[in-house]
Each structure stands twice: as structure tokens, then as C-alpha cells.
Design an enzyme around this catalytic site. Structure first.
Site, mmCIF file in Angstrom:
data_model
loop_
_atom_site.group_PDB
_atom_site.id
_atom_site.type_symbol
_atom_site.label_atom_id
_atom_site.label_comp_id
_atom_site.label_asym_id
_atom_site.label_seq_id
_atom_site.Cartn_x
_atom_site.Cartn_y
_atom_site.Cartn_z
ATOM 1 N N GLU A 6 0.829 -1.210 0.000
ATOM 2 C CA GLU A 6 0.000 0.000 0.000
ATOM 3 C C GLU A 6 0.860 1.255 0.000
ATOM 4 O O GLU A 6 0.593 2.204 -0.753
ATOM 5 C CB GLU A 6 -0.899 0.013 1.240
ATOM 6 C CG GLU A 6 -2.034 -0.979 1.201
ATOM 7 C CD GLU A 6 -2.806 -1.041 2.500
ATOM 8 O OE1 GLU A 6 -4.036 -1.229 2.444
ATOM 9 O OE2 GLU A 6 -2.188 -0.902 3.572
ATOM 10 N N GLU A 32 -3.367 -9.843 3.765
ATOM 11 C CA GLU A 32 -4.224 -9.635 4.937
ATOM 12 C C GLU A 32 -5.329 -10.688 5.046
ATOM 13 O O GLU A 32 -5.706 -11.091 6.149
ATOM 14 C CB GLU A 32 -4.848 -8.234 4.895
ATOM 15 C CG GLU A 32 -3.874 -7.095 5.159
ATOM 16 C CD GLU A 32 -3.204 -6.588 3.887
ATOM 17 O OE1 GLU A 32 -2.571 -5.535 3.938
ATOM 18 O OE2 GLU A 32 -3.328 -7.264 2.831
#
Length: 264
Positions: A117, A137
Site C-alpha cells: 500500500e 491480509e
């Protein structure tokens, strides 16, 4: 040269090389996992770069041979006193994305979860051939919270983004380059950093207002409908055209000499 007027976490390094700011994650023994203190420092450094006239370009990189960043330090997630405290934590991804100067990211090794990210928040990304990218995740029971789905969708398209988000499985550097996560690969970290610094120096010689306006223009191109984005571009061009830098650039062109830009 101006310097930040705040304490910098020892796991983050900051330097100004001419007009190029260099932010370095410096926790290689933990794969540069980001702690709350590091997150605060990144947020503060991003704000400093926005307001410092000396900064024209920002490089984001990391120390160590194994990883750019493996995301947030999972152990630190247990320190938040409530879900609301976790929701309202300093968001360094937002801060990096909101830097108003051109940003370059040099990726070596793992770029996992929040590390991916963080890299996607930068304008230009390159990596070494040993880099590995993933949104893992889902394997731990949650999803990214720094804009993972949005940035992946806009960067590589919905189908490829879905593959990464739903499986959590990594892709190698060649695949990341083919998909557009990075646009150039290098054999070594040293070769990559030299190329990034050369590119950053080149960009830093461009008129600062025009460079920042070009970034605004890029954001508009991605986020606005076509007709609005074109009108916005014309408005931005008009603003640039009447700056001192633009007048100086026109004069230099007519006089066949190199221009000198002050950001005015």
C-alpha cells in the site's frame, strides 16, 4: 536547507540531497515493519515535505537486503485500546499519498500488505528483481486499510486486483512489472538507487509549480470524469502559464539558454 522541527523515530531516516528529500525505512531486522511511532514520523515528514520550499521531489526507500516493508508491526496492533483508537490512528499511507511533490518509491525485497500500500501511494515505482508483492491480509482474517483495493484496482485492473486480494498470494517482480505495479526492474539495490536518484534529480530541475501541477493533473485524470478532467487540465495550464517560472522558461527558449526556476 530547512530541517524538520520535530523528533524523528530512529527507525526512519530523513535527508535532503539538493532539492530531493529521501525518506528511508530503517528497521531491516524486522523487515521494516511499521510501528505507531514510525507511522507518526512518516506523517510528519510528509507534511514537512509539502511545506518546505527546498523539497521538490521525494524518494521513499528502505534499508536492508530482504524487505522494503512488510506492513504494520502486527504486535503493535495489540496496543490500541479500542477499535475506534485503531480506526483513528495516524495513517501514513494517506500522508504519503497526499505529498504534493512528485514521489518515487524504490522497492527491494518484500513489499507486503501495508508495504505494498505504501509503495502504491507513490507516483513512480521501481524495484529490484528479487522483490515480491502481496496483499496477504486475507490470510490473517482482515483486509488492507490503507487503500489497498482502490490503488490495486486503479493500477492493475479489477480482475488482477481481485486475484491478489482474494488469495493473498504473492507475485514476483516480473509479474509486477508486467501488470504495472512497477515500471522498471534492476538487478541490484545499488543499481536501482542510483537510477532513482538520477531520475529524482532530473525531476527536481523542472519548474516546481509545473511539477506539482502535473501531479494534480494526474490525480484529476484518474479521479474525474473525462470532460471535467480536461477542463481541469486547461485551468491548471492557465495557472502555470502566468507564473514567473513560465515567463522565464519562454525567455530562455527564445534566448537559447538554460532556464532557471525558482518556484514562483
Amino acid at each position: 536547507m530547512a530541517e524538520p522541527g520535530f523528533a524523528i523515530d530512529h527507525n526512519v531516516q530523513f535527508a535532503l540531497d539538493g532539492n530531493v528529500a529521501i525518506i528511508t525505512l530503517n528497521r531491516p531486522e524486522k523487515l521494516n515493519a511499521i510501528t505507531p511511532s514510525m507511522s507518526l514520523t512518516l506523517t510528519q515528514l510528509a507534511a514537512f515535505c509539502n511545506t518546505c520550499h527546498d523539497v521538490r521531489v521525494v524518494i521513499l526507500k528502505a534499508n536492508g537486503p530482504k524487505a522494503f516493508c512488510c506492513g504494520s508491526d502486527i504486535k503493535a496492533l495489540d496496543t490500541y485500546q479500542s477499535p475506534w483508537a485503531h480506526r483513528m490512528k495516524h495513517d501514513h499511507c494517506d500522508a504519503i499519498a497526499e505529498i504534493n511533490k512528485p514521489t518515487l518509491c524504490a522497492i527491494n525485497g518484500y513489499a507486503l500488505g501495508g508495504g505494498l500500500e505504501l509503495s502504491l501511494c507513490c507516483d513512480i515505482r521501481v524495484s529490484t528483481r528479487n522483490a515480491l508483492f502481496s496483499a496477504p491480509e486475507i490470510k490473517l482474517g482482515w483486509v488492507g486499510g490503507g487503500g489497498m483495493a482502490v490503488y490495486l484496482n486503479k493500477t492493475i485492473g479489477a480482475s488482477r486486483a481481485a486475484r491478489m486480494l482474494y488469495t493473498g498470494d504473492p507475485i514476483d517482480a516480473d509479474t509486477a512489472c508486467a501488470w504495472g505495479i512497477v515500471d522498471e526492474l534492476f538487478a541490484t539495490q545499488e543499481e536501482m538507487l542510483l537510477a532513482v536518484k538520477t531520475l529524482a534529480t532530473t525531476i527536481s530541475t523542472r519548474p516546481p509549480i509545473a511539477a506539482q501541477t502535473a501531479k494534480l493533473n494526474m490525480r484529476a485524470a484518474v479521479n474525474m470524469p473525462l470532460d471535467q478532467a480536461v477542463r481541469h487540465e486547461r485551468d491548471l495550464r492557465t495557472i502555470c502559464f502566468y507564473t514567473d517560472d513560465a515567463r522565464g522558461g519562454k525567455a530562455a527558449f527564445k534566448e537559447k539558454r538554460d532556464p532557471y526556476f525558482l518556484g514562483e
